[in-house]
Motif scaffolding. Structure first.
Motif, PDB file in Angstrom:
ATOM      1  N   PRO A 101       0.803  -1.233   0.000  1.00 22.34           N
ATOM      2  CA  PRO A 101       0.000   0.000   0.000  1.00 22.34           C
ATOM      3  C   PRO A 101       0.834   1.280   0.000  1.00 22.34           C
ATOM      4  CG  PRO A 101      -0.053  -1.034   2.164  1.00 22.34           C
ATOM      5  CD  PRO A 101       0.690  -1.966   1.269  1.00 22.34           C
ATOM      6  N   TYR A 102       2.165   1.146   0.188  1.00 22.67           N
ATOM      7  CA  TYR A 102       3.026   2.335   0.242  1.00 22.67           C
ATOM      8  C   TYR A 102       4.180   2.202  -0.751  1.00 22.67           C
ATOM      9  CZ  TYR A 102       0.402   3.273   4.457  1.00 22.67           C
ATOM     10  OH  TYR A 102      -0.627   3.500   5.328  1.00 22.67           O
ATOM     11  N   GLN A 162      -9.878  14.222  -1.006  1.00 24.29           N
ATOM     12  CA  GLN A 162      -9.778  13.524  -2.295  1.00 24.29           C
ATOM     13  C   GLN A 162      -8.315  13.245  -2.645  1.00 24.29           C
ATOM     14  OE1 GLN A 162     -12.079  16.081  -4.885  1.00 24.29           O
ATOM     15  NE2 GLN A 162     -13.904  14.831  -4.617  1.00 24.29           N
ATOM     16  N   ASP A 163      -7.438  14.180  -2.313  1.00 21.06           N
ATOM     17  CA  ASP A 163      -6.008  13.964  -2.606  1.00 21.06           C
ATOM     18  C   ASP A 163      -5.434  12.782  -1.822  1.00 21.06           C
ATOM     19  OD1 ASP A 163      -6.018  15.986  -4.416  1.00 21.06           O
ATOM     20  OD2 ASP A 163      -4.896  17.417  -3.201  1.00 21.06           O
ATOM     21  N   TRP A 164      -6.018  12.509  -0.664  1.00 17.75           N
ATOM     22  CA  TRP A 164      -5.574  11.338   0.114  1.00 17.75           C
ATOM     23  C   TRP A 164      -6.335  10.073  -0.300  1.00 17.75           C
ATOM     24  CZ3 TRP A 164      -1.209  11.037   2.723  1.00 17.75           C
ATOM     25  CH2 TRP A 164      -0.669  12.164   3.339  1.00 17.75           C
ATOM     26  N   GLY A 165      -7.195  10.201  -1.309  1.00 11.13           N
ATOM     27  CA  GLY A 165      -7.869   9.014  -1.857  1.00 11.13           C
ATOM     28  C   GLY A 165      -9.256   8.738  -1.302  1.00 11.13           C
ATOM     29  N   ARG A 198      -5.899  10.395 -11.067  1.00 10.05           N
ATOM     30  CA  ARG A 198      -7.280  10.756 -11.439  1.00 10.05           C
ATOM     31  C   ARG A 198      -7.380  12.240 -11.735  1.00 10.05           C
ATOM     32  NH1 ARG A 198      -8.951   7.146  -7.511  1.00 10.05           N
ATOM     33  NH2 ARG A 198      -9.117   8.747  -5.925  1.00 10.05           N
ATOM     34  N   GLU A 220      -8.198  -1.476   1.062  1.00 12.64           N
ATOM     35  CA  GLU A 220      -7.465  -1.827  -0.150  1.00 12.64           C
ATOM     36  C   GLU A 220      -6.006  -2.110   0.194  1.00 12.64           C
ATOM     37  OE1 GLU A 220      -8.177  -0.092  -4.626  1.00 12.64           O
ATOM     38  OE2 GLU A 220      -7.456   1.287  -3.121  1.00 12.64           O
ATOM     39  N   PHE A 221      -5.408  -3.026  -0.501  1.00 12.35           N
ATOM     40  CA  PHE A 221      -3.977  -3.353  -0.341  1.00 12.35           C
ATOM     41  C   PHE A 221      -3.601  -3.633   1.113  1.00 12.35           C
ATOM     42  CE2 PHE A 221      -4.137   0.110  -3.667  1.00 12.35           C
ATOM     43  CZ  PHE A 221      -4.195  -0.764  -4.747  1.00 12.35           C
ATOM     44  N   PRO A 248       1.313   6.855  -0.135  1.00 14.65           N
ATOM     45  CA  PRO A 248       0.245   5.843  -0.141  1.00 14.65           C
ATOM     46  C   PRO A 248      -0.242   5.615  -1.576  1.00 14.65           C
ATOM     47  CG  PRO A 248      -0.225   7.582   1.467  1.00 14.65           C
ATOM     48  CD  PRO A 248       0.921   8.056   0.635  1.00 14.65           C
ATOM     49  N   ARG A 249      -0.487   4.359  -1.910  1.00 13.46           N
ATOM     50  CA  ARG A 249      -0.957   4.050  -3.267  1.00 13.46           C
ATOM     51  C   ARG A 249      -2.276   4.799  -3.560  1.00 13.46           C
ATOM     52  NH1 ARG A 249       0.801   0.144  -6.837  1.00 13.46           N
ATOM     53  NH2 ARG A 249       2.226  -0.845  -5.388  1.00 13.46           N
ATOM     54  N   ALA A 250      -3.109   4.965  -2.513  1.00 17.04           N
ATOM     55  CA  ALA A 250      -4.390   5.673  -2.696  1.00 17.04           C
ATOM     56  C   ALA A 250      -4.144   7.133  -3.118  1.00 17.04           C
ATOM     57  CB  ALA A 250      -5.197   5.634  -1.401  1.00 17.04           C
ATOM     58  N   ALA A 251      -3.088   7.739  -2.570  1.00 14.48           N
ATOM     59  CA  ALA A 251      -2.777   9.135  -2.919  1.00 14.48           C
ATOM     60  C   ALA A 251      -2.246   9.218  -4.354  1.00 14.48           C
ATOM     61  CB  ALA A 251      -1.757   9.703  -1.937  1.00 14.48           C
ATOM     62  N   ARG A 294     -12.763   5.914   2.623  1.00 13.21           N
ATOM     63  CA  ARG A 294     -11.793   5.246   1.743  1.00 13.21           C
ATOM     64  C   ARG A 294     -11.930   3.758   1.975  1.00 13.21           C
ATOM     65  NH1 ARG A 294      -6.032   7.428   2.485  1.00 13.21           N
ATOM     66  NH2 ARG A 294      -5.882   5.764   4.008  1.00 13.21           N
ATOM     67  N   LYS A 334       0.125  13.708  -2.339  1.00 22.82           N
ATOM     68  CA  LYS A 334       0.204  13.548  -0.888  1.00 22.82           C
ATOM     69  C   LYS A 334       1.229  12.481  -0.527  1.00 22.82           C
ATOM     70  CE  LYS A 334      -2.704  16.584   0.189  1.00 22.82           C
ATOM     71  NZ  LYS A 334      -2.093  17.837   0.642  1.00 22.82           N
ATOM     72  N   ALA A 335       1.976  12.754   0.527  1.00 24.07           N
ATOM     73  CA  ALA A 335       3.011  11.807   0.953  1.00 24.07           C
ATOM     74  C   ALA A 335       3.134  11.829   2.468  1.00 24.07           C
ATOM     75  CB  ALA A 335       4.337  12.194   0.320  1.00 24.07           C
ATOM     76  N   LEU A 375      -4.886  -2.333   3.787  1.00 21.27           N
ATOM     77  CA  LEU A 375      -5.187  -1.237   4.723  1.00 21.27           C
ATOM     78  C   LEU A 375      -6.679  -1.280   5.065  1.00 21.27           C
ATOM     79  CD1 LEU A 375      -3.216   1.792   3.218  1.00 21.27           C
ATOM     80  CD2 LEU A 375      -2.477   0.157   4.949  1.00 21.27           C
ATOM     81  N   ALA A 416      -5.167   8.983  -6.606  1.00 19.86           N
ATOM     82  CA  ALA A 416      -5.907  10.258  -6.592  1.00 19.86           C
ATOM     83  C   ALA A 416      -5.197  11.277  -7.489  1.00 19.86           C
ATOM     84  CB  ALA A 416      -6.006  10.786  -5.163  1.00 19.86           C
TER      85      ALA A 416
END
Lengths: 136, 151
Positions: free
Chosen positions: A6-7, B19-22, A55, B47-48, A46-49, B44, A34-35, B50, A52
């Motif tokens: 995930p990171y 949104q930037d943090w997903g 996107r 996923e993965f 984070p993979r989610a960031a 959120r 974001k980090a 988390l 995002a």
């Protein structure tokens, strides 16, 4: 097959975005990506960031903040009392004296009761109370 | 600036940051508001490896300078109170972190953190924390939990 981690490190993101490590650091500095700053030398993304960021880059429509319509404070105070058994003023008093559990739901109600108290004292609350035939 | 435009501006900041943090922005419970109130919910999905995380935000902005000179002032309005709440793995329901601004309590704990997984009574005083700092703090908690599980 195992799940991807995930990171990601700065170098891993740079490979994925086909840019230099410095380019990624610049995106992070500018707040575009974001980090997590874990220490002076360790940053993880984070993979989610990262998703995002991609996107946003591809122009996918994102939700904007929508202001909800404002409710009538007198009506909302009536519903508050129905729901909790306290008027907003009584709720605030009970909260102040630690008579209510310090849960997140009750903290939300504390903010709501404070908002209602302020709104009822304002012009809209006074007007609406006059129409309802009772003091705000 | 009116209370409504401050809330609009502030809501925009929260939404962009989340949104930037997903996070996906959702519909909050009890969304009826009066002037100066900001209510937001975001989620959120898991996923993965988390956990799923749900965030709920409630703030109250009142007009005028802060009479207590305590909180940020934005275009003539000040932040009177707030409840920022992050619930990890909501199906389990007992792992959450909160940051509250509550002026009804002793001044030393007006701004306080309810640390992750601690009982509701535990309040940790905080000097100052912006929404940007808080969301970073939440991400760090998620990272630390994941690292500990992995170890």
């Amino acid at each position: 097959m195992t799940d991807p981690t995930p990171y990601l490190t700065v170098a891993e993101v740079a490979r994925e975005l086909r840019m230099s490590d410095d380019g990624v650091r610049k995106l992070i500095r500018k707040g575009k990506l974001k980090a997590l700053r874990l220490s002076e030398r360790k940053t993880m993304i984070p993979r989610a960031a990262l998703s995002a960021y991609k996107r946003r880059l591809s122009g996918q429509t994102e939700v904007r903040f929508q202001m909800p319509e404002l409710s009538d404070p007198v009506e909302l105070a009536r519903r508050f009392e129905q729901m909790t058994g306290y008027s907003p003023e009584e709720w605030l008093l009970a909260w102040k004296h630690d008579e209510l559990e310090d849960s997140s739901e009750n903290m939300d109600l504390m903010v709501q009761a404070s908002a209602l108290r302020a709104a009822l004292a304002g012009p809209r609350g006074r007007r609406s109370a006059l129409v309802a035939g009772k003091p705000a | 600036m009116t209370q409504s435009s401050v809330v609009q501006h502030r809501g925009g900041l929260w939404v962009t940051e989340l949104q930037d943090w997903g996070y996906e922005i959702g519909t909050p419970h009890h969304a009826d508001v009066v002037d100066g109130q900001l209510v937001l919910a975001a989620r959120r999905r898991a996923e993965f490896g988390l956990p799923e995380v749900e965030i709920s935000i409630r703030e109250l902005w009142l007009p005028g300078p802060d009479p207590d000179r305590f909180s940020p002032v934005l275009e003539g309005c000040y932040l009177h109170s707030h409840s920022w709440h992050a619930q990890f793995d909501p199906a389990r329901g007992d792992v959450a972190a909160r940051l509250d601004l509550d002026r009804s309590k002793p001044r030393s704990v007006w701004l306080h953190r309810h640390p992750l997984g601690e009982p509701n009574e535990v309040k940790e005083p905080v000097d100052n924390e912006s929404l940007f700092d808080w969301l970073h703090h939440i991400e760090r908690l998620i990272y630390e939990t994941w690292s500990a599980d992995k170890a």
